[in-house]
Design an enzyme around this catalytic site. Structure first.
Site, PDB file in Angstrom:
ATOM      1  N   VAL A  85     -19.746 -10.072  -8.273  1.00  0.00           N
ATOM      2  CA  VAL A  85     -18.181 -10.872  -8.936  1.00  0.00           C
ATOM      3  C   VAL A  85     -18.144 -10.435 -10.501  1.00  0.00           C
ATOM      4  O   VAL A  85     -19.428 -11.114 -10.387  1.00  0.00           O
ATOM      5  CB  VAL A  85     -17.310 -12.165  -8.051  1.00  0.00           C
ATOM      6  N   SER A  86     -17.467 -10.135 -11.131  1.00  0.00           N
ATOM      7  CA  SER A  86     -17.286  -9.924 -12.542  1.00  0.00           C
ATOM      8  C   SER A  86     -16.568 -11.495 -12.418  1.00  0.00           C
ATOM      9  O   SER A  86     -15.804 -11.852 -12.151  1.00  0.00           O
ATOM     10  CB  SER A  86     -16.722  -9.208 -13.147  1.00  0.00           C
TER      11      SER A  86
END
Length: 453
Positions: A9-10
């Site tokens: 996940v960013s």
């Protein structure tokens, strides 16, 4: 079956259907329904899917090639990658050749079937299209900022020395740093030497700038009022710090300076490795030329503590011994050669357990994300802490890989015979010294070597 559960996940996606805890929950539930209990988590928190330069993904590929993984499962295909080329590379060049199956839960893709492999290609096209559309918009916007408005397109952290970046990319002169910039250009034109400029300005109280940064600074056209984008320079909206005439004079000096020294081979075999036992400063190589009674000249090379050579740069002078370079090299080269029998390197020494440390960092990352999902940690704090943990993780992974490589090379050299360094060229000498030696300390009566092991 050993199953790898990969999550990514960013930092902008810590909500909704992208959070690490949610991905982990779905992946673990799927494995439970299949009766798969032998699982290993690989988590990249705070990393973009635009490339493969992610620590957990790098470790996953390494484990696959070492036959430690039989299956890879992701929550969504874009968690693996947003690039079609990278997705297909991982599946066709990493997973399938090593007989590793791949499953994406959201798209119900399974590479054990021909249809699943075809679906991968179609879906990855759309993932890449989305990414490229976003990048194209950003690039167009930044280009317009630079070309039409003369604004700085970089972030505030990368603003050039001498300027402060405001919200939209405006550059405002920092008056204290302006004085330093002007003096650097003026003194370089006059003194024609990077080190002389460093020494002169340091005496006057300016911060000492490393030569590498000094070279870049003297070439930067931002100081004459220009800004760049993709290698092209445009008229900037900011105030110049120096004149075009002074800038061009500095470039001419640089070109002349480069012409005198370009192509010369410099002996840097021990650079950054030799230190003083008394004060801790680095020993550096110098030469001295004497005129003999016969009229001929003789040049002597030696190593001396920098605090002894340049006492004016320190609060006191060091009096540790000066050593002739040929005597120093003779002892070091002989000790390397004799490693086959001397026992100075213990090949049975167990390397640092990087895997345990990496797992501890992953647990910390999971805990942070859980705190964030429970609204017990702000987004700002999450980003800062994630960046720090990811940096630690990347460092450990790089160290683990480097240590493994160095150990195998050292063992190979010792087993097959270490070359006679007196007969090697400078490049080979440097490579072998770097491989075997971490640090050399010069004492009053000897040399202490810290070996890489």
């Amino acid at each position: 079956m050993k199953v790898a559960l990969y999550s990514r996940v960013s930092t902008e996606q810590q909500i909704d259907n992208y959070s690490i805890p949610l991905q982990r929950e779905r992946l673990e539930a799927f494995c439970t329904s299949k009766g798969w209990t032998h699982t290993q988590e690989y988590i990249d928190a705070g990393y973009s899917g635009s490339n493969l330069n992610r620590p957990a993904l790098q470790q996953l590929q390494k484990d696959i090639k070492n036959k430690k993984i039989n299956m890879v499962i992701v929550y969504r295909l874009d968690r693996l990658s947003r690039s079609q080329r990278d997705t297909l590379y991982l599946i066709e060049e990493v997973f399938l050749p090593h007989e590793v199956e791949f499953i994406s839960l959201s798209e119900t893709i399974d590479t054990t079937t021909a249809f699943g492999r075809a679906a991968i290609g179609v879906l990855s096209v759309f993932a890449q299209l989305e990414r490229e559309t976003i990048l194209e918009r950003l690039r167009s916007c930044h280009h317009k900022m630079v070309r039409e408005e003369g604004l700085w397109s970089g972030g505030s952290a990368t603003a050039p020395y001498g300027y402060t970046r405001l919200a939209r990319g405006e550059l405002v002169v920092n008056e204290e740093e302006r004085k330093h910039i002007v003096r650097i250009f003026e003194d370089y034109v006059k003194l024609k030497s990077y080190t002389k400029v460093q020494d002169q300005l340091e005496k006057e109280g300016f911060t000492r700038i490393k030569v590498k940064r000094l070279v870049h600074l003297l070439q930067n056209r931002v100081y004459i009022g220009e800004v760049s984008f993709a290698g092209e320079w445009y008229k900037g909206a900011h105030e110049p710090i120096i004149s075009v005439e002074l800038f061009n004079q500095a470039q001419q000096v640089r070109e002349n300076h480069r012409g005198k020294n370009y192509g010369k081979v410099k002996n840097k075999v021990f650079t950054g490795k030799v230190f003083c036992a008394r004060c801790g400063e680095e020993y550096r190589s110098y030469s001295h030329t004497d005129k003999l009674a016969t009229g001929e000249k003789a040049t002597y090379h030696y190593l001396i503590c920098n605090r002894r050579k340049k006492p004016s740069h320190y609060e006191s002078k060091c009096f540790n011994r000066t050593i002739r370079r040929d005597e120093f090299e003779k002892e070091i080269f002989n000790r390397i050669k004799n490693l086959e029998t001397s026992g100075e390197i213990d090949l049975s020494h167990s390397p640092m357990n990087y895997i345990k440390q990496i797992k501890r960092i992953d647990k910390k990352i999971n805990k942070l994300l859980d705190l964030y999902m429970d609204d017990r940690l702000s987004k700002t704090s999450l980003d800062v802490k994630l960046a720090d943990l990811n940096t630690q993780k990347e460092t450990l992974l790089a160290q683990a890989e480097e240590t493994e490589y160095e150990q195998s090379k050292i063992e190979q050299f010792i087993k097959n015979g270490i070359p006679n360094l007196f007969e090697c060229d400078i490049e080979m000498q440097t490579a072998i010294v770097d491989l075997f030696i971490n640090k050399i300390v010069i004492t009053e009566d000897g040399l202490q070597i810290t070996w890489n092991q």
